[in-house]
Design an enzyme around this catalytic site. Structure first.
Site, PDB file in Angstrom:
ATOM      1  N   ASN A   1     -10.053  -0.967  -0.497  1.00  0.00           N
ATOM      2  CA  ASN A   1      -8.596  -0.860  -0.462  1.00  0.00           C
ATOM      3  C   ASN A   1      -7.989  -1.420  -1.756  1.00  0.00           C
ATOM      4  OD1 ASN A   1      -5.882  -0.915   0.099  1.00  0.00           O
ATOM      5  ND2 ASN A   1      -6.077  -1.937   2.092  1.00  0.00           N
TER       6      ASN A   1
ATOM      7  N   HIS B   1      -3.800   6.867   2.765  1.00  0.00           N
ATOM      8  CA  HIS B   1      -4.125   5.583   2.129  1.00  0.00           C
ATOM      9  C   HIS B   1      -5.561   5.214   2.507  1.00  0.00           C
ATOM     10  CE1 HIS B   1      -4.055   1.593   0.699  1.00  0.00           C
ATOM     11  NE2 HIS B   1      -3.984   1.022   1.891  1.00  0.00           N
TER      12      HIS B   1
ATOM     13  N   CYS C   1       0.815  -1.233   0.000  1.00  0.00           N
ATOM     14  CA  CYS C   1       0.000   0.000   0.000  1.00  0.00           C
ATOM     15  C   CYS C   1       0.840   1.270   0.000  1.00  0.00           C
ATOM     16  CB  CYS C   1      -0.954  -0.013   1.183  1.00  0.00           C
ATOM     17  SG  CYS C   1      -2.016  -1.456   1.173  1.00  0.00           S
TER      18      CYS C   1
HETATM   19  N1  COA Z   1     -18.765  -9.728   8.121  1.00  0.00           N
HETATM   20  C1  COA Z   1     -19.323 -10.018   9.296  1.00  0.00           C
HETATM   21  N2  COA Z   1     -18.608 -10.378  10.385  1.00  0.00           N
HETATM   22  C2  COA Z   1     -17.264 -10.414  10.235  1.00  0.00           C
HETATM   23  C3  COA Z   1     -16.632 -10.102   9.026  1.00  0.00           C
HETATM   24  C4  COA Z   1     -17.442  -9.760   7.936  1.00  0.00           C
HETATM   25  N3  COA Z   1     -16.933  -9.442   6.744  1.00  0.00           N
HETATM   26  N4  COA Z   1     -15.296 -10.219   9.190  1.00  0.00           N
HETATM   27  C5  COA Z   1     -15.104 -10.587  10.482  1.00  0.00           C
HETATM   28  N5  COA Z   1     -16.298 -10.710  11.096  1.00  0.00           N
HETATM   29  C6  COA Z   1     -16.542 -11.066  12.479  1.00  0.00           C
HETATM   30  C7  COA Z   1     -15.418 -11.823  13.114  1.00  0.00           C
HETATM   31  O1  COA Z   1     -15.489 -13.191  12.811  1.00  0.00           O
HETATM   32  C8  COA Z   1     -15.645 -11.527  14.579  1.00  0.00           C
HETATM   33  O2  COA Z   1     -16.640 -12.385  15.057  1.00  0.00           O
HETATM   34  P1  COA Z   1     -16.539 -13.006  16.534  1.00  0.00           P
HETATM   35  O3  COA Z   1     -16.567 -11.821  17.467  1.00  0.00           O
HETATM   36  O4  COA Z   1     -17.728 -13.875  16.623  1.00  0.00           O
HETATM   37  O5  COA Z   1     -15.235 -13.735  16.581  1.00  0.00           O
HETATM   38  C9  COA Z   1     -16.217 -10.111  14.583  1.00  0.00           C
HETATM   39  O6  COA Z   1     -16.696  -9.881  13.245  1.00  0.00           O
HETATM   40  C10 COA Z   1     -15.191  -9.037  14.916  1.00  0.00           C
HETATM   41  O7  COA Z   1     -14.035  -9.297  14.138  1.00  0.00           O
HETATM   42  P2  COA Z   1     -12.755  -8.445  14.301  1.00  0.00           P
HETATM   43  O8  COA Z   1     -11.672  -8.980  13.422  1.00  0.00           O
HETATM   44  O9  COA Z   1     -12.469  -8.274  15.768  1.00  0.00           O
HETATM   45  O10 COA Z   1     -13.279  -7.058  13.720  1.00  0.00           O
HETATM   46  P3  COA Z   1     -12.584  -5.666  13.765  1.00  0.00           P
HETATM   47  O11 COA Z   1     -13.434  -4.724  14.496  1.00  0.00           O
HETATM   48  O12 COA Z   1     -11.136  -5.766  14.147  1.00  0.00           O
HETATM   49  O13 COA Z   1     -12.646  -5.244  12.242  1.00  0.00           O
HETATM   50  C11 COA Z   1     -11.282  -5.117  10.306  1.00  0.00           C
HETATM   51  C12 COA Z   1     -11.990  -6.018  11.278  1.00  0.00           C
HETATM   52  C13 COA Z   1     -10.540  -5.939   9.280  1.00  0.00           C
HETATM   53  C14 COA Z   1     -12.317  -4.238   9.604  1.00  0.00           C
HETATM   54  C15 COA Z   1     -10.295  -4.208  11.098  1.00  0.00           C
HETATM   55  O14 COA Z   1      -9.486  -4.969  11.930  1.00  0.00           O
HETATM   56  C16 COA Z   1      -9.434  -3.391  10.195  1.00  0.00           C
HETATM   57  O15 COA Z   1      -9.918  -2.544   9.483  1.00  0.00           O
HETATM   58  N6  COA Z   1      -8.105  -3.590  10.213  1.00  0.00           N
HETATM   59  C17 COA Z   1      -7.219  -2.892   9.351  1.00  0.00           C
HETATM   60  C18 COA Z   1      -7.283  -3.495   8.031  1.00  0.00           C
HETATM   61  C19 COA Z   1      -6.572  -2.729   6.982  1.00  0.00           C
HETATM   62  O16 COA Z   1      -6.842  -1.585   6.817  1.00  0.00           O
HETATM   63  N7  COA Z   1      -5.684  -3.381   6.288  1.00  0.00           N
HETATM   64  C20 COA Z   1      -4.967  -2.873   5.186  1.00  0.00           C
HETATM   65  C21 COA Z   1      -3.888  -1.982   5.637  1.00  0.00           C
HETATM   66  S1  COA Z   1      -2.926  -1.572   4.277  1.00  0.00           S
END
Ligand code: COA
Length: 320
Positions: A277, A247, A115
Site C-alpha cells: 500500500n 486502490h 489513499c
Molecule cells: N504477522 C503475523 N501475525 C500478525 C501480523 C503479522 N504481520 N499482524 C497481526 N498478526 C496477528 C494478530 O496479532 C492476531 O493474532 P491473535 O489472533 O493472536 O490476536 C492475528 O494475526 C489476526 O490479526 P487480525 O488483525 O485479526 O488480522 P486480520 O485478518 O484482520 O488482518 C489486516 C489484518 C491488517 C491484514 C486486515 O485487517 C486488513 O487488511 N485491513 C485493512 C487494512 C487496509 O487495507 N488499510 C489501508 C486502507 S487505505
C-alpha cells in the site's frame, strides 16, 4: 461555448530501487511470508533511499508521465501533489517539485486525502481545467510511508511502501477523459487510521496506526457503493467498464469489492503484490502499469476507486 473536458494524455510512475521482501520482514518482526501474502496479497515493498524524499519520487514519476505525454515542463500550468508524507511541513512538496522539474508556469499546491489523494486530485484538476483557466495539469501521488513506520509494529509495517505515480491531463472540447466522479469524507473515523503525531498536536510526525478490521469492513462496502454511483452518473453500466483500478491496499478488499460490483477478474488491475500500500501513489502507479503494458487502450472506459484515512473515498469514471 462547448464544454471542456480533461483527458489523460500521459502516465508515469517510479518505485525506489531498494526492495524489502516478506522474508526480509520476517527477520525484523514476528511474521511470515505466508501470513502477509494470504491476508494482504503483498509480497514485497519498495523503500526510498536515505537521501530520497517524496519530492524526488514525484519528480521521477512526473518526468516519466511528461515523456509519455510528449509535453514539456514549461507547458504545465497546474501541479497538484497528493501526499501524506511531505518532504517538509512547509513549503509544500509541490513547490519543491516545481523547482526540481522547472515547472515554472505551474501553480502548485499539495492536497492531503491519504489513499484517496490521487482521486481527489483528479477531481480538483478537472474542475480547474473546466473553469477555462488551466490547460495542462499534472496530478501526482507520491509517498515515503516507510519514514513514518513503526518497524516494531507487525500489524502495520508489513502493509506499506514507498513510490509515486503521475498523470498529465489536457483540456479538450471532445467528450473524453473525466466523465463523472464523486468524492466523500467522513471525519467520524479519524481515529481508525492515522499518524500518531503531527506538528501541532505532538511536535512530531508520529507513526502509522490502524484499526485494520474497521478499515476493512468499511472499504468493502464504500468502494463498491461509490463505484456504482459514479458509473450510473456517467450514464453507463458496470458492463461498460473496460478496466477497473481500485486502490491497492489489500487483495481481499479488492476481491470483495469485485464480487459486489460484478466486474470480471480480467478487467481489474492488481499490482499490490509488487509494492504494497503506497497510499495516494497506488492508483496512478497501477494506471501507468496498465497503460504501458497495454491492459488499457485509448478510448476505453476506466474506473478508479479509492478509500483511505479520514475516512476519505472517491471514484472517477473516465474515457482513457
Ligand atoms: N504477522 C503475523 N501475525 C500478525 C501480523 C503479522 N504481520 N499482524 C497481526 N498478526 C496477528 C494478530 O496479532 C492476531 O493474532 P491473535 O489472533 O493472536 O490476536 C492475528 O494475526 C489476526 O490479526 P487480525 O488483525 O485479526 O488480522 P486480520 O485478518 O484482520 O488482518 C489486516 C489484518 C491488517 C491484514 C486486515 O485487517 C486488513 O487488511 N485491513 C485493512 C487494512 C487496509 O487495507 N488499510 C489501508 C486502507 S487505505
Amino acid at each position: 461555448m462547448s464544454e471542456i473536458y480533461s483527458e489523460i494524455i500521459g502516465t508515469g510512475s517510479y518505485l525506489p530501487e531498494k526492495v524489502l521482501t516478506n522474508d526480509d520482514l520476517s527477520k525484523m518482526v514476528d511474521t511470515s511470508d505466508e501470513w502477509i501474502y494470504t491476508r494482504t496479497g503483498i509480497k514485497q515493498r519498495h523503500i526510498a533511499a536515505d537521501d530520497e524524499c517524496t519530492s524526488d519520487l514525484a519528480v521521477k514519476a512526473i518526468q516519466n508521465a511528461l515523456d509519455d505525454a510528449k509535453m514539456s515542463a514549461e507547458d504545465v500550468d497546474l501541479l497538484i501533489v497528493a501526499t501524506i508524507t511531505p518532504d517538509l511541513v512547509f513549503p509544500s512538496t509541490s513547490c519543491i517539485v516545481q523547482k526540481k522539474l522547472g515547472l515554472k508556469n505551474a501553480v502548485a499546491f499539495d492536497i492531503s486525502a491519504a489513499c484517496s489523494g490521487f482521486v481527489y486530485g483528479l477531481t480538483i484538476a478537472d474542475s480547474m481545467i473546466k473553469s477555462g483557466m488551466y490547460k495542462n495539469a499534472v496530478v501526482v501521488g507520491a509517498e515515503t510511508l516507510t519514514r513514518i513506520m513503526d518497524w516494531n509494529d507487525r500489524t502495520t509495517c508489513v502493509l506499506f511502501g514507498d513510490g509515486a505515480g503521475a498523470a498529465v491531463l489536457r483540456a479538450t472540447n471532445e467528450k473524453t477523459g473525466i466523465i463523472s466522479y464523486s468524492v466523500k469524507t467522513d471525519g467520524d473515523y479519524i481515529d481508525c487510521l492515522k499518524a500518531t503525531g503531527g506538528p501541532s498536536a505532538t511536535k512530531t510526525s508520529g507513526n502509522i496506526f490502524m484499526e485494520g478490521k474497521e478499515v476493512f469492513k468499511l472499504a468493502v462496502v464504500r468502494m463498491p457503493e461509490i463505484s456504482k454511483e459514479v458509473v450510473a452518473k456517467a450514464g453507463k453500466t458496470m458492463a461498460d467498464v473496460d478496466c477497473f483500478i481500485p486502490h491497492q491496499a489489500n487483495i481481499r478488499i479488492i476481491d470483495a469489492a469485485l464480487k459486489n460490483l460484478d466486474i470480471p477478474e480480467e478487467k481489474v488491475v492488481k499490482t499490490i503484490e509488487k509494492h504494497g500500500n503506497i497510499s495516494s501513489a497506488c492508483i496512478p502507479l497501477a494506471l501507468d502499469i496498465a497503460n504501458k503494458n497495454g491492459q488499457i487502450k485509448k478510448g476505453q472506459n476506466v474506473l478508479l476507486t479509492a478509500m483511505g484515512a479520514g475516512f476519505t473515498w472517491g471514484s472517477v469514471f473516465l474515457k482513457f
